[in-house]
Design an enzyme around this catalytic site. Structure first.
Site, PDB file in Angstrom:
ATOM      1  N   PRO A 156      13.474 -11.928  -5.149  1.00  0.00           N
ATOM      2  CA  PRO A 156      13.650 -11.152  -3.839  1.00  0.00           C
ATOM      3  C   PRO A 156      14.309  -9.972  -4.618  1.00  0.00           C
ATOM      4  CG  PRO A 156      15.569 -12.906  -4.164  1.00  0.00           C
ATOM      5  CD  PRO A 156      14.163 -13.167  -4.856  1.00  0.00           C
ATOM      6  N   GLU A 158      16.855  -7.030  -5.497  1.00  0.00           N
ATOM      7  CA  GLU A 158      18.282  -7.049  -6.011  1.00  0.00           C
ATOM      8  C   GLU A 158      19.098  -6.606  -5.234  1.00  0.00           C
ATOM      9  OE1 GLU A 158      15.814  -5.288  -7.265  1.00  0.00           O
ATOM     10  OE2 GLU A 158      16.002  -3.420  -8.117  1.00  0.00           O
ATOM     11  N   SER A 206       7.527  -0.012  -3.544  1.00  0.00           N
ATOM     12  CA  SER A 206       7.057   1.329  -3.602  1.00  0.00           C
ATOM     13  C   SER A 206       5.843   1.512  -4.398  1.00  0.00           C
ATOM     14  CB  SER A 206       8.118   2.135  -4.417  1.00  0.00           C
ATOM     15  OG  SER A 206       8.339   1.650  -5.748  1.00  0.00           O
ATOM     16  N   GLU A 227       1.465  -3.956  -1.055  1.00  0.00           N
ATOM     17  CA  GLU A 227       1.736  -3.320   0.272  1.00  0.00           C
ATOM     18  C   GLU A 227       2.735  -2.157  -0.250  1.00  0.00           C
ATOM     19  OE1 GLU A 227       0.525  -3.155   3.270  1.00  0.00           O
ATOM     20  OE2 GLU A 227      -0.025  -5.419   3.524  1.00  0.00           O
ATOM     21  N   CYS A 261       8.483   1.369   5.867  1.00  0.00           N
ATOM     22  CA  CYS A 261       7.484   1.709   5.184  1.00  0.00           C
ATOM     23  C   CYS A 261       6.595   2.730   6.175  1.00  0.00           C
ATOM     24  CB  CYS A 261       6.634   0.503   4.590  1.00  0.00           C
ATOM     25  SG  CYS A 261       5.979  -0.464   6.003  1.00  0.00           S
ATOM     26  N   GLU A 358       7.459   9.952  -0.190  1.00  0.00           N
ATOM     27  CA  GLU A 358       7.994   9.288   0.660  1.00  0.00           C
ATOM     28  C   GLU A 358       9.747   9.490   0.386  1.00  0.00           C
ATOM     29  OE1 GLU A 358       8.040   5.071  -0.053  1.00  0.00           O
ATOM     30  OE2 GLU A 358       7.889   4.867   2.037  1.00  0.00           O
TER      31      GLU A 358
HETATM   32  P1  NAD Z   1      10.883  -1.009  -5.243  1.00  0.00           P
HETATM   33  O1  NAD Z   1       9.447  -0.813  -5.649  1.00  0.00           O
HETATM   34  O2  NAD Z   1      11.715  -0.127  -5.908  1.00  0.00           O
HETATM   35  O3  NAD Z   1      11.223  -2.710  -5.398  1.00  0.00           O
HETATM   36  C1  NAD Z   1      10.398  -3.649  -4.950  1.00  0.00           C
HETATM   37  C2  NAD Z   1      10.286  -4.768  -5.426  1.00  0.00           C
HETATM   38  O4  NAD Z   1      10.054  -4.834  -6.947  1.00  0.00           O
HETATM   39  C3  NAD Z   1      12.170  -5.138  -5.853  1.00  0.00           C
HETATM   40  O5  NAD Z   1      12.221  -6.631  -6.043  1.00  0.00           O
HETATM   41  C4  NAD Z   1      11.995  -4.769  -7.427  1.00  0.00           C
HETATM   42  O6  NAD Z   1      13.258  -5.542  -7.983  1.00  0.00           O
HETATM   43  C5  NAD Z   1      10.907  -4.994  -7.877  1.00  0.00           C
HETATM   44  N1  NAD Z   1      10.482  -4.201  -8.964  1.00  0.00           N
HETATM   45  C6  NAD Z   1      10.947  -3.138  -9.385  1.00  0.00           C
HETATM   46  N2  NAD Z   1      10.327  -2.610 -10.831  1.00  0.00           N
HETATM   47  C7  NAD Z   1       9.370  -3.657 -10.964  1.00  0.00           C
HETATM   48  C8  NAD Z   1       8.472  -3.669 -11.798  1.00  0.00           C
HETATM   49  N3  NAD Z   1       8.206  -2.813 -12.942  1.00  0.00           N
HETATM   50  N4  NAD Z   1       7.467  -4.739 -11.976  1.00  0.00           N
HETATM   51  C9  NAD Z   1       7.847  -5.622 -11.125  1.00  0.00           C
HETATM   52  N5  NAD Z   1       8.849  -5.517 -10.028  1.00  0.00           N
HETATM   53  C10 NAD Z   1       9.425  -4.505 -10.054  1.00  0.00           C
HETATM   54  O7  NAD Z   1      10.714  -0.905  -3.747  1.00  0.00           O
HETATM   55  P2  NAD Z   1      12.033  -1.066  -2.768  1.00  0.00           P
HETATM   56  O8  NAD Z   1      13.029   0.059  -2.784  1.00  0.00           O
HETATM   57  O9  NAD Z   1      12.719  -2.396  -2.861  1.00  0.00           O
HETATM   58  O10 NAD Z   1      11.400  -0.921  -1.337  1.00  0.00           O
HETATM   59  C11 NAD Z   1      11.225   0.369  -0.562  1.00  0.00           C
HETATM   60  C12 NAD Z   1       9.650   0.599  -0.759  1.00  0.00           C
HETATM   61  O11 NAD Z   1       8.958  -0.496  -0.337  1.00  0.00           O
HETATM   62  C13 NAD Z   1       9.407   1.977  -0.005  1.00  0.00           C
HETATM   63  O12 NAD Z   1       8.243   2.573  -0.765  1.00  0.00           O
HETATM   64  C14 NAD Z   1       8.432   1.109   1.220  1.00  0.00           C
HETATM   65  O13 NAD Z   1       7.452   1.948   2.015  1.00  0.00           O
HETATM   66  C15 NAD Z   1       7.824  -0.049   0.750  1.00  0.00           C
HETATM   67  N6  NAD Z   1       7.599  -1.034   1.670  1.00  0.00           N
HETATM   68  C16 NAD Z   1       6.071  -1.159   2.094  1.00  0.00           C
HETATM   69  C17 NAD Z   1       5.943  -2.165   3.137  1.00  0.00           C
HETATM   70  C18 NAD Z   1       4.613  -2.113   3.391  1.00  0.00           C
HETATM   71  O14 NAD Z   1       3.931  -3.094   4.057  1.00  0.00           O
HETATM   72  N7  NAD Z   1       3.586  -1.272   2.991  1.00  0.00           N
HETATM   73  C19 NAD Z   1       6.633  -2.799   3.762  1.00  0.00           C
HETATM   74  C20 NAD Z   1       8.146  -2.368   3.378  1.00  0.00           C
HETATM   75  C21 NAD Z   1       8.486  -1.757   2.300  1.00  0.00           C
END
Ligand code: NAD
Length: 457
Positions: A156, A158, A206, A227, A261, A358
């Protein structure tokens, strides 16, 4: 042992110090999943769905606890957090039934042979998820991945480790040991999980992280569903219902403090109605109350973190420095929370970062355009993203025509974008790779496999 500090964004209070999964523990969890998967995968999809079916009742029973945890960890209004948990108590069962249907074997006959197409599990799936819908985003991967016969290692966000741990506590008793494993930590742990002995990565997050995951997964051609983020446009034509379009702009720019998102991130309004539209947007935005999600009067909570607030502030400040006009700024509570006010920007230029990247914050971003149909479509398509889009016009046929030309997975015409039960949720262009949901989405946790034998005489 390293820990992550789980902070309440409304108060700054530290809710817990969560032990971060070490490298050795992570590889041991993946190895347990690898060892447990064949027996789980050998069950029929009906048997697996029956094992997972109590999840619905378990989620319903835990909905209050999940809602409390979500509001504490990421700040959303508690009623919305409860709605998410209760909604998924029902939706998990819908998804299980869909997976059973999607994975039925298909029989194909020729003159000489009979071929059965089965949909085999991939093996071990890494599920890596964000914090903005801390119950729904994980479950939309965990439920189909497990039901399809994969073992899952779940990380999940952090920002919501306690919601993640609670979901794991509900799922783990339903499956054999090792089939579902939990790891905790930030992106470093996520990156290590992607590089570990997994066959597929199911990811919601992201675009930047999605690219890193794709790069890492390319080394062994691991399967991916990504996604990703969006920069969704709302195009308001001169003949639109101004009140309805203004309501859509405000509600879907501010909901969840803009941390959705498929938030409306850019509004293009036709010149003849621009002044009245802005007036109505400001009036509606004024009514949104910002505060602690446990206060029942509140419409939006804090940002998930002070870091996220800083990103939003940087984009808004740069927009104001670059010629945008501040049409409205709401009020926020005093005190240490990661507050960011409901903000309406007007005259936002196409070249500004806020028009391209974004924002993920409570900002209604208004730009005036000629009202020409082609120009509306051009502006809507002017980013690399392609998650959602919205068009408001008095001419419904024109709305549908414009929707067909806008690059997005979901387009709303005279209503906020949506979908229908059983359909996939799709990020087009750089908003995704693969997709989740619906029969087509569930099948992505499997590989089609043809087994042929001579036809019985
Ligand atoms: P994020 O990309 O920062 O992190 C998402 C997850 O990835 C976290 O669990 C994080 O710890 C992990 N992570 C970070 N770096 C990583 C790496 N190098 N390798 C593997 N895992 C890594 O995103 P966030 O801030 O948690 O969420 C917001 C983003 O999610 C926004 O861009 C939003 O648009 C997107 N989002 C998309 C959808 C969709 O259905 N398209 C739905 C919800 C959120």
């Amino acid at each position: 042992m390293s820990t992550l500090r789980d902070l309440n964004p409304a108060t700054g209070e530290c809710l817990a110090e969560i032990p971060v999964t070490s490298s050795a523990e992570l590889h041991a969890a993946v190895a347990r999943a690898r060892a447990a998967q064949p027996a789980w995968g050998a069950l029929t999809v009906e048997e697996r769905a029956a094992r997972l079916e109590p999840l619905g009742a378990a989620l319903a029973a835990a909905a209050d606890e999940l809602a409390d945890l979500a509001t504490r960890e990421m700040g959303k209004p508690r009623a919305q957090a409860l709605g998410e948990a209760q909604g998924w108590a029902k939706h998990a069962l819908v998804e299980l039934a869909e997976v059973v249907e999607a994975l039925q074997p298909e029989r194909h006959e020729t003159a000489r042979s009979v071929t059965t197409l089965v949909r085999a599990p991939l093996g071990v799936v890494a599920a890596i998820t964000p914090w903005n819908f801390p119950v729904g985003m994980p479950l939309q991967i965990l439920v189909p991945a497990l039901a399809a016969g994969n073992a899952v290692v779940f990380k999940p966000s952090e920002h919501v480790p306690l919601v993640g741990a609670k979901l794991a506590a509900l799922l783990q008793p339903l499956v054999p040991a090792g089939v579902f494993e939990l790891v905790q930590g930030d992106g470093r742990v996520g990156a290590e999980l992607v590089a570990a002995d997994v066959d597929m990565v199911g990811f919601v997050g992201s675009r930047a992280t999605g690219k890193r995951i794709m790069e890492s997964a390319s080394k062994e051609l691991k399967r991916l569903v990504l996604e990703l983020g969006g920069k969704d446009p709302l195009v308001v034509m001169a003949d639109a219902d101004v009140a309805a379009a203004a309501e859509c702009a405000v509600r879907h720019s501010l909901r969840n403090s803009g941390q959705v998102c498929c938030s409306v991130e850019r509004v293009y309004v036709a010149a003849p109605i621009a002044a009245e539209f802005e007036r109505q947007v400001v009036e509606k935005a004024r009514a949104w109350r910002c505060g602690d999600g446990f206060d029942a009067e509140v419409d939006m909570g804090p940002m998930v973190s002070v870091e996220q607030r800083a990103k939003v502030a940087e984009q808004v400040d740069a927009a104001l420095a670059g010629g945008a006009r501040l049409a409205f700024r709401g009020e926020v509570p005093s005190g240490p929370g990661a507050w960011y006010p409901a903000t309406v920007l007007a005259d936002v230029g196409e070249e500004l970062a806020i028009s391209r990247e974004e924002t993920f914050g409570p900002v209604v971003s208004l730009s005036v355009f000629s009202g020409d149909e082609d120009e509306g479509v051009r502006l809507a398509n002017a980013t690399p993203y392609g998650l959602g889009a919205n068009v408001y016009t008095g001419d419904a046929a024109r709305g549908v025509r414009m929707a067909a030309r806008i690059h997005a997975g979901q387009v709303g015409v005279n209503q906020y974008l949506g979908s229908a039960p059983g359909l996939p949720w799709v990020g087009a262009r750089q908003s995704g790779f693969g997709f989740l949901g619906g029969k087509e989405g569930h099948r992505q946790f499997t590989v089609p496999k043809s087994i042929s034998a001579p036809r019985e005489a």
